[in-house]
Design an enzyme around this catalytic site. Structure first.
Site, mmCIF file in Angstrom:
data_model
loop_
_atom_site.group_PDB
_atom_site.id
_atom_site.type_symbol
_atom_site.label_atom_id
_atom_site.label_comp_id
_atom_site.label_asym_id
_atom_site.label_seq_id
_atom_site.Cartn_x
_atom_site.Cartn_y
_atom_site.Cartn_z
ATOM 1 N N LYS A 1 0.824 -1.212 0.000
ATOM 2 C CA LYS A 1 0.000 0.000 0.000
ATOM 3 C C LYS A 1 0.853 1.254 0.000
ATOM 4 C CE LYS A 1 -4.535 -1.479 1.238
ATOM 5 N NZ LYS A 1 -5.738 -1.256 2.008
ATOM 6 N N LYS B 1 -3.983 -10.654 -6.978
ATOM 7 C CA LYS B 1 -5.258 -10.780 -6.255
ATOM 8 C C LYS B 1 -6.324 -9.879 -6.875
ATOM 9 C CE LYS B 1 -6.328 -8.617 -2.458
ATOM 10 N NZ LYS B 1 -6.458 -8.012 -1.139
ATOM 11 N N LYS C 1 -10.742 -4.559 -5.255
ATOM 12 C CA LYS C 1 -11.810 -3.620 -5.619
ATOM 13 C C LYS C 1 -11.250 -2.321 -6.198
ATOM 14 C CE LYS C 1 -12.082 -2.495 -0.735
ATOM 15 N NZ LYS C 1 -12.472 -3.226 0.412
#
Ligand code: TYM
Length: 346
Positions: free
Chosen positions: A114, A196, A199
């Site tokens: 992140k 992965k 969203k």
């Protein structure tokens, strides 16, 4: 009645939920709710570690609540609540933060990923994110935490912090176990099956949302990237087709050998057509129920208020014990004048 083991889990309301959230989390929550005392939260405090537009965050919090219900969470049986409605989460976070080494947070894979994704906003909250997650779990004295594979490392930190606290201050926390499903713990992107499904993927076709329309589903499955070869067989070295087989399993309940026997050498086009059809039928009732529940905002607010009350009851009990163990003086009961404080001048 004997006490049932306790579950806590949550999802961030930072975007539309995907089929990955369903297979990694929601599906297992629903399966476990009869046999466990369950606390399912909407992790809005976690969501603001990445910049959110305030009105959108409010809407998505309600969207997420409606989807929990549409997927089968029963609010009579399980406690459904919003993380920020229970202030004990942030209070326990501080205590646990004082037991966490900088290196432990630095090592977290999700933090590393992140911080690369959000280079201009590597904030302290993002760094401390797994400590808040540990607080979420430990506050409820959870025995089991059903999550997808990407949360495993955070669960290990949670267990370490619980053991450390117990060691310094005496037995206080239960040590939680992760529950990671054998199939569907990591649903992959439909466009890059080694990544992965997420969203926040900018490529719409890579992600299957729980609220997608039949047309969206048809298109996304048709365009899904597959591997070379044409056999419909589940093999780890063929992540594209393996991912689609798992999705077919989720939509139909059929086992992997059954699916392989059914399609074998039928070819990708035939399998994809059957998969799209199965997903459309599987997601239709979820989408319809979601739209119905989402339209009844007052009802959602009432359920969340009741959930917050039930969650707080358990959380406050643990926090009180923690504060005592740490050596904080018992807090005085304060009475306020009731005056409304406004941020408006004049
Ligand atoms: P979040 O919001 O990223 O995801 C919520 C849950 O969905 C699972 N998941 C997936 N599973 C399989 N395949 C995928 N592609 C996929 N994408 C998401 C995640 O593993 C997760 O179980 N930190 C957590 C939220 C959280 C939490 C908690 C979870 C906050 N406090 C306490 C459990 C206990 C998170 O960001 O999940």
């Amino acid at each position: 009645m004997a006490q049932r083991p306790v579950i806590l889990s949550g999802i961030q309301p930072s975007g539309k939920l995907t089929i990955g959230h369903y297979t990694g989390a929601l599906r297992n929550w629903v399966a476990l709710q009869d046999s466990h005392e369950c606390y399912f939260m909407i992790a809005d405090l976690h969501a603001i570690t990445v910049r959110q537009e305030p009105e959108q965050l409010r809407q998505r919090t309600l969207d997420t609540a409606a989807l929990y219900l549409a997927c089968g969470i029963d609010p009579q049986q399980s406690v459904l609540f919003v993380q920020s409605h229970v202030p004990e989460h942030t209070q326990l976070t501080w205590v646990l933060a004082c037991l966490t080494g900088m290196g432990e947070c630095q090592r977290m894979t999700q933090f590393k990923e992140k911080s690369l994704q959000h280079r201009h906003n590597v904030n302290v909250g993002l760094f401390a994110y797994p400590i808040l997650m540990a607080a979420d779990i430990l506050l409820y004295q959870a025995d089991l935490v059903p999550v997808g594979a990407d949360q495993k490392q955070h669960l290990e930190l949670t267990r370490n912090l619980a053991e450390r606290f117990n060691y310094y201050y005496g037995e206080t926390f239960r040590i939680p176990e992760p529950y990671i499903p054998p199939l569907g713990a990591k649903i992959m992107s439909l466009q890059e099956p080694t990544k992965k499904m997420s969203k926040s993927d900018p490529n719409e076709n890579a992600v299957l949302f729980l609220t997608d329309t039949p047309e969206d589903i048809q298109r996304k499955i048709r365009k899904a990237v597959t591997d070379s070869g044409r056999e419909i067989r589940y093999e780890e070295q063929r992540p594209g087709i393996a991912n689609l087989i798992v999705l077919y399993h989720v939509a139909t309940g059929k086992s992997i050998p059954e699916i392989e026997a059914e399609f074998g050498s039928a070819g990708y086009a035939t399998f994809k057509a059957a998969l799209a059809e199965a997903l459309i039928e599987f997601l239709r009732p979820i989408r319809e129920e979601y739209l119905r529940l989402r339209a009844a905002e007052d009802h959602l607010h009432n359920l969340l208020a009741e959930g917050a009350r039930r969650a707080r009851e358990r959380a406050a009990h643990t926090l009180q014990l923690v504060y005592e163990r740490v050596g904080f003086l018992k807090a005085p009961v304060l009475e306020f004048s009731g005056a409304v404080v406004s941020n408006q001048r004049g």
